[in-house]
Design a protein around this motif. Sequence first.
Motif, PDB file in Angstrom:
ATOM      1  N   GLU A 117       0.750  -1.144  -0.099  1.00 40.57           N
ATOM      2  CA  GLU A 117       0.079   0.017  -0.027  1.00 40.57           C
ATOM      3  C   GLU A 117       0.729   1.196  -0.027  1.00 40.57           C
ATOM      4  N   THR A 118       0.081   2.245  -0.552  1.00 41.02           N
ATOM      5  CA  THR A 118       0.622   3.684  -0.400  1.00 41.02           C
ATOM      6  C   THR A 118       0.017   4.251   0.931  1.00 41.02           C
ATOM      7  N   VAL A 119       0.847   5.078   1.705  1.00 40.30           N
ATOM      8  CA  VAL A 119       0.093   5.675   3.034  1.00 40.30           C
ATOM      9  C   VAL A 119       0.211   6.996   2.653  1.00 40.30           C
ATOM     10  N   GLY A 135       9.199  16.971   4.539  1.00 40.92           N
ATOM     11  CA  GLY A 135      10.522  17.227   4.105  1.00 40.92           C
ATOM     12  C   GLY A 135      11.329  16.236   3.700  1.00 40.92           C
ATOM     13  N   SER A 136      11.194  15.035   4.061  1.00 46.43           N
ATOM     14  CA  SER A 136      11.734  13.905   3.365  1.00 46.43           C
ATOM     15  C   SER A 136      11.502  13.437   1.973  1.00 46.43           C
ATOM     16  N   GLY A 137      10.302  13.961   1.441  1.00 43.28           N
ATOM     17  CA  GLY A 137       9.842  13.549   0.131  1.00 43.28           C
ATOM     18  C   GLY A 137       9.156  12.189   0.304  1.00 43.28           C
ATOM     19  N   PRO A 138       8.425  11.716  -0.721  1.00 46.18           N
ATOM     20  CA  PRO A 138       8.125  10.341  -0.844  1.00 46.18           C
ATOM     21  C   PRO A 138       9.145   9.300  -0.642  1.00 46.18           C
ATOM     22  N   PHE A 139       8.771   8.315   0.297  1.00 49.09           N
ATOM     23  CA  PHE A 139       9.775   7.131   0.601  1.00 49.09           C
ATOM     24  C   PHE A 139       9.163   5.859   0.673  1.00 49.09           C
ATOM     25  N   TYR A 140      10.198   4.785   0.415  1.00 50.99           N
ATOM     26  CA  TYR A 140       9.483   3.576   0.615  1.00 50.99           C
ATOM     27  C   TYR A 140      10.323   2.898   1.848  1.00 50.99           C
ATOM     28  N   CYS A 141       9.640   2.206   3.020  1.00 46.39           N
ATOM     29  CA  CYS A 141      10.084   1.825   4.102  1.00 46.39           C
ATOM     30  C   CYS A 141      10.244   0.237   3.839  1.00 46.39           C
ATOM     31  N   PRO A 142      11.420  -0.489   3.660  1.00 46.62           N
ATOM     32  CA  PRO A 142      11.574  -1.837   3.346  1.00 46.62           C
ATOM     33  C   PRO A 142      11.003  -2.702   4.760  1.00 46.62           C
ATOM     34  N   ALA A 143      11.052  -2.028   6.038  1.00 47.71           N
ATOM     35  CA  ALA A 143      10.818  -2.828   7.055  1.00 47.71           C
ATOM     36  C   ALA A 143       9.343  -3.100   7.127  1.00 47.71           C
ATOM     37  N   ASP A 144       8.498  -2.079   6.823  1.00 52.87           N
ATOM     38  CA  ASP A 144       7.176  -2.764   6.690  1.00 52.87           C
ATOM     39  C   ASP A 144       6.626  -2.757   5.285  1.00 52.87           C
ATOM     40  N   ALA A 163       9.592  22.349 -11.346  1.00 56.60           N
ATOM     41  CA  ALA A 163       9.144  21.383 -12.348  1.00 56.60           C
ATOM     42  C   ALA A 163       7.985  21.689 -12.969  1.00 56.60           C
ATOM     43  N   GLN A 164       7.854  21.220 -14.256  1.00 57.71           N
ATOM     44  CA  GLN A 164       6.562  21.616 -14.812  1.00 57.71           C
ATOM     45  C   GLN A 164       5.268  20.827 -14.125  1.00 57.71           C
ATOM     46  N   GLY A 165       5.579  19.623 -13.528  1.00 57.68           N
ATOM     47  CA  GLY A 165       4.473  18.947 -13.007  1.00 57.68           C
ATOM     48  C   GLY A 165       3.471  18.234 -13.868  1.00 57.68           C
ATOM     49  N   GLY A 166       2.541  17.531 -13.381  1.00 58.94           N
ATOM     50  CA  GLY A 166       1.230  17.164 -14.276  1.00 58.94           C
ATOM     51  C   GLY A 166       0.983  15.743 -13.674  1.00 58.94           C
ATOM     52  N   LEU A 167       0.010  15.151 -14.019  1.00 61.69           N
ATOM     53  CA  LEU A 167      -0.500  13.920 -13.455  1.00 61.69           C
ATOM     54  C   LEU A 167       0.673  12.652 -13.684  1.00 61.69           C
ATOM     55  N   PHE A 168       1.104  12.935 -14.923  1.00 65.89           N
ATOM     56  CA  PHE A 168       2.004  11.784 -15.088  1.00 65.89           C
ATOM     57  C   PHE A 168       3.395  12.011 -14.333  1.00 65.89           C
ATOM     58  N   VAL A 169       3.673  13.179 -13.880  1.00 67.84           N
ATOM     59  CA  VAL A 169       5.213  13.622 -13.043  1.00 67.84           C
ATOM     60  C   VAL A 169       4.608  12.633 -11.802  1.00 67.84           C
ATOM     61  N   ASP A 170       3.457  12.857 -11.216  1.00 63.22           N
ATOM     62  CA  ASP A 170       3.079  12.193 -10.192  1.00 63.22           C
ATOM     63  C   ASP A 170       3.233  10.722 -10.164  1.00 63.22           C
ATOM     64  N   ALA A 171       2.550  10.326 -11.425  1.00 56.61           N
ATOM     65  CA  ALA A 171       2.745   8.839 -11.564  1.00 56.61           C
ATOM     66  C   ALA A 171       4.212   8.405 -11.434  1.00 56.61           C
ATOM     67  N   TYR A 172       5.132   9.258 -12.240  1.00 56.41           N
ATOM     68  CA  TYR A 172       6.595   8.667 -12.134  1.00 56.41           C
ATOM     69  C   TYR A 172       7.212   8.866 -10.686  1.00 56.41           C
ATOM     70  N   VAL A 173       6.677   9.588  -9.754  1.00 59.33           N
ATOM     71  CA  VAL A 173       7.116   9.558  -8.569  1.00 59.33           C
ATOM     72  C   VAL A 173       6.726   8.211  -7.677  1.00 59.33           C
ATOM     73  N   LEU A 174       5.499   7.949  -8.139  1.00 57.55           N
ATOM     74  CA  LEU A 174       4.969   6.691  -7.383  1.00 57.55           C
ATOM     75  C   LEU A 174       5.456   5.453  -8.006  1.00 57.55           C
ATOM     76  N   ALA A 175       5.685   5.395  -9.385  1.00 55.53           N
ATOM     77  CA  ALA A 175       6.415   4.106  -9.758  1.00 55.53           C
ATOM     78  C   ALA A 175       7.813   4.165  -9.471  1.00 55.53           C
ATOM     79  N   HIS A 176       8.474   5.224  -9.128  1.00 52.44           N
ATOM     80  CA  HIS A 176       9.873   5.141  -8.677  1.00 52.44           C
ATOM     81  C   HIS A 176       9.995   4.504  -7.259  1.00 52.44           C
ATOM     82  N   GLU A 177       8.849   4.906  -6.441  1.00 52.25           N
ATOM     83  CA  GLU A 177       9.050   4.391  -5.014  1.00 52.25           C
ATOM     84  C   GLU A 177       8.290   2.893  -5.196  1.00 52.25           C
ATOM     85  N   TYR A 178       7.615   2.431  -5.740  1.00 50.67           N
ATOM     86  CA  TYR A 178       7.233   1.038  -6.108  1.00 50.67           C
ATOM     87  C   TYR A 178       8.563   0.108  -6.841  1.00 50.67           C
ATOM     88  N   GLY A 179       9.280   0.915  -7.565  1.00 49.39           N
ATOM     89  CA  GLY A 179      10.321   0.328  -8.134  1.00 49.39           C
ATOM     90  C   GLY A 179      11.549  -0.172  -6.685  1.00 49.39           C
TER      91      GLY A 179
END
Length: 303
Positions: A117-119, A135-144, A163-179
Amino acid sequence: MRYRESGSLDASGVRDTRGRGGLRGGRGVAVGGGGLGLVGLVVVVLLQVLGGGDGGSPAGAFSGLGQDQTVDNSTLEENCRTGADANESVECAVVADVESIQDYWSGLLGERYARTETVFFTGSVQTSCGGATSGSGPFYCPADQLVYIDLTFFDQLREQFGAQGGLFVDAYVLAHEYGHHVQNLLGTNARVTPGESGPTSGSVRLELQADCFAGAWAHHAETVPDESGEPLIADITDDDIDRALDAAARIGDDYIQENLGSGTVDQEAFTHGSSEQRQRWFRAGYDSGDPSACDTFATDDLG
């Protein structure tokens, strides 16, 4: 970027800890983003690399949440039902992104992929990796095995980082964390020495691979089927890809150091990679559509 209007959204991939009160602002809340300051970059990589991971299910992982951080998905479930909702609301778009990204990895990795899940949080959050702030920005915690994001990050990325931003930029950020979640499941985190930095460090290789994984998902996003057999994402344009590359450049270590830090670029302090590297590896994943092209640990040429 557009979502299939009739697509059915599943909000179970998100845990909303922001408290009751409804969707905050629709599209106006988070069409942009930013917030990975120099301190944030260090915090994030420590969370990702040092957080560990028990390899188990994320079920019950919310024992780390503070008493004021209860989960309430009722508003998301009520408001985020279709792709049409995702086209109008950033929160709903993130729900769709999480679903599409995980459908992609589930289809590719089969039983090796464990959905998580994304919190959503506001201000600060307690995790199994310790406390963190917006301030830490989006992150993934391996422990949970959870992805964490304060959605104001998207506004900061646009307003603070330019940044120019946009819905796909938001998706890129999420896809990076799921990476990073994929890396944790495959044991890639173990190849990184905690605390190391530098232009060819394991930390940089981990981040660049996550960018590449995000690009690989993007290559297939318009064809990744949901439970109905049709894709949630209807259209990703060349402009969307350009915006993602623009965002990648603005969260490169060198850009942050020069423009938001001391003004001096110190490669030995790199933890995420330069702007050029981040663009190169996102593009490598997007052009090939093949995660096997993302082995940043097997090359001496990171760009």
